[in-house]
Enzyme design. Structure first.
Site, PDB file in Angstrom:
ATOM      1  N   ASN A  82      28.448  25.225  96.575  1.00  0.00           N
ATOM      2  CA  ASN A  82      29.694  24.478  96.710  1.00  0.00           C
ATOM      3  C   ASN A  82      29.577  23.290  97.652  1.00  0.00           C
ATOM      4  OD1 ASN A  82      31.917  26.059  95.179  1.00  0.00           O
ATOM      5  ND2 ASN A  82      30.712  27.625  96.219  1.00  0.00           N
TER       6      ASN A  82
ATOM      7  N   LYS B 217      23.191  37.429  99.310  1.00  0.00           N
ATOM      8  CA  LYS B 217      24.445  36.959  98.700  1.00  0.00           C
ATOM      9  C   LYS B 217      24.238  37.054  97.201  1.00  0.00           C
ATOM     10  CE  LYS B 217      27.404  33.105  97.615  1.00  0.00           C
ATOM     11  NZ  LYS B 217      27.497  31.637  97.451  1.00  0.00           N
TER      12      LYS B 217
ATOM     13  N   GLY C 142      29.371  37.374  96.338  1.00  0.00           N
ATOM     14  CA  GLY C 142      29.303  35.929  96.215  1.00  0.00           C
ATOM     15  C   GLY C 142      30.510  35.289  95.579  1.00  0.00           C
TER      16      GLY C 142
ATOM     17  N   VAL D 167      30.857  35.726 100.689  1.00  0.00           N
ATOM     18  CA  VAL D 167      30.695  34.275 100.754  1.00  0.00           C
ATOM     19  C   VAL D 167      31.421  33.737  99.539  1.00  0.00           C
ATOM     20  CG1 VAL D 167      29.083  32.336 100.834  1.00  0.00           C
ATOM     21  CG2 VAL D 167      28.466  34.527 101.907  1.00  0.00           C
TER      22      VAL D 167
END
Length: 333
Positions: A84, A202, A228, A245
Site C-alpha cells: 500500500n 504477514k 494481512g 497489518v
C-alpha cells in the site's frame, strides 16, 4: 525440512538487546500475545500509504501530517514501504528517506516495520541493512517472484535464511499472492520459523486454514502470525494470530484497534458485529479499488490521500460513488 542447527548468526547479541528493549512495550492494549515472544507484534499496524504531491513527488510534509493524526490511534506500530506504500514505484533513495521521516515522528514505544524485499538476495540484504540504519525496527520481506517458476520451497528457504543471517534487525516474512502470484509455501514457513532472527509472517492470502496451521505448527517457536487484511482479522484472532497489518487501518484505525481489543478480551459477539461492518469497506480499498480507492477514502476521514504514482490511475466518478457507498452502507460515513 528443518534448518541446520549449525547455522551461524553473528548478530545474535544485537537482536537479543533489541528484543529486550521491545519486550513489554505495548500501548493501548494490555493483554500480551502470550509467553515466550521476545518481540511483541500483537496489535494493529497500518501499512502506510505514501503521500505524493500533484507532481508525483513524495510529499514529506503531508506524510508528517498523517503521522500526527495516527499518533492518536493506539496502533502497535506502523508499516512503511509495503504494497500500500507503492513500494515498487519508489527509488532506493526515497525508500530510505520515508523510513527516516517516519522514524523521527514515531514514538519509541511503537514499532516501525519497513519493507525491504527485492528480487535478489544480495539486494534484499543491502536494503535491509540500510533500512535498519535509517531507523526500522523490523524488516518486512516480500517473496521474490519475478522468476516465479524457480521459486521453490528450497530456493525461498535459502533466500530468507541468508537475509535473516545478515540482517541486524528481526525479519517478518511477507506473503501476498494477489500481487506476487506466489504463496510462500507452508513447509517453507515452518522451516523458517525456526530461525532465531525470523519472528513472524504477514499472510495476506486469506486462507484461514493455512493460517491456523501456521499458528498450530509453530507454537513451540518464537514466531507470530499477522493477518494481512481487515476482512479476516477476527477469524485470524480466533485461530491464534497475534495482530494485523491492514490497509483499512489507514482509514478506520480506531475501529480496527477496537476489534483487536474485543477479540483479546473474548467479547466475540461485539467483535463479530464490528467485523461485519468492516468487510465491505475493506474489500473496497483492497481487491475492488486498490490503492487509488484507499487514498480517496483517506481524504474522507481527515487524512491526506492525494494522487498515486503513474501508472496507477485515479478512480472515475462512478467508482468514487461506489467506494463511498461501501463506507456509508456500513455506518462509517
Amino acid at each position: 525440512m528443518a534448518l541446520s542447527t549449525s547455522l551461524t548468526w553473528p548478530l545474535r547479541p544485537a537482536l537479543a538487546a533489541l528484543c529486550q528493549a521491545a519486550r513489554g512495550q505495548r500501548r493501548g492494549l494490555s493483554v500480551p500475545v502470550g509467553p515466550g515472544h521476545s518481540l511483541d507484534l500483537g496489535g494493529i499496524f497500518p501499512p502506510l500509504a505514501t503521500p505524493f504531491s500533484p507532481t508525483q513527488e513524495v510529499d514529506y510534509a503531508q506524510l508528517e501530517g498523517n503521522l500526527r493524526r495516527y499518533a492518536n490511534v493506539p496502533f502497535r506500530g506502523l508499516v512503511v514501504l509495503g504494497s500500500n506504500g507503492e513500494y515498487p514505484y519508489l527509488a532506493p533513495r526515497e525508500r530510505l528517506e520515508v523510513v527516516s521521516c517516519v522514524r523521527r515522528a514515531l514514538p519509541r514505544d511503537r514499532l516501525l516495520l519497513a519493507g525491504s524485499g527485492c528480487e535478489s538476495t544480495q539486494a534484499t540484504i543491502e536494503l535491509t541493512v540500510n533500512m535498519a540504519e535509517a531507523g526500522a525496527d523490523v524488516a518486512l520481506v516480500v517473496t521474490p517472484c519475478y522468476y516465479r517458476g524457480a521459486m521453490t520451497s528450497a530456493a525461498l528457504v535459502q533466500h530468507y535464511t541468508e537475509v535473516a543471517d545478515a540482517s541486524p534487525i528481526p525479519v517478518v516474512l511477507y506473503s501476498v499472492p494477489a500481487n506476487t502470484g506466489l504463496d510462500l509455501p507452508l513447509e517453507a514457513v515452518l522451516t523458517l520459523a525456526q530461525h532465531p532472527n525470523i519472528v513472524g509472517i504477514k499472510d495476506s492470502g486469506g486462507d484461514i486454514t493455512r493460517m491456523g496451521l501456521m499458528v498450530h505448527k509453530t507454537r513451540q517457536e518464537d514466531f507470530q502470525v499477522l493477518a494481512g487484511s481487515a476482512g479476516f482479522l477476527m477469524a485470524s484472532y480466533a485461530l491464534g494470530a497475534s495482530g494485523g497489518v491492514c490497509a483499512l487501518a489507514n482509514v478506520l484505525g480506531a475501529p480496527l484497534c477496537q476489534l483487536d481489543h474485543l477479540c483479546r478480551k473474548g467479547h466475540w459477539q461485539e467483535a463479530r458485529d464490528l467485523q461485519h461492518r468492516l468487510i465491505e469497506p475493506n474489500t473496497a480499498v483492497t481487491r475492488r479499488f486498490g490503492i487509488p480507492g484507499l487514498k480517496k477514502a483517506m481524504e474522507w476521514f481527515g487524512y491526506y490521500g492525494g494522487p498515486c504514482r503513474a501508472p496507477l490511475a485515479p478512480l472515475s466518478p462512478p467508482q468514487v460513488e461506489e467506494l463511498r457507498g461501501a463506507f456509508s452502507a456500513n455506518g462509517w460515513l
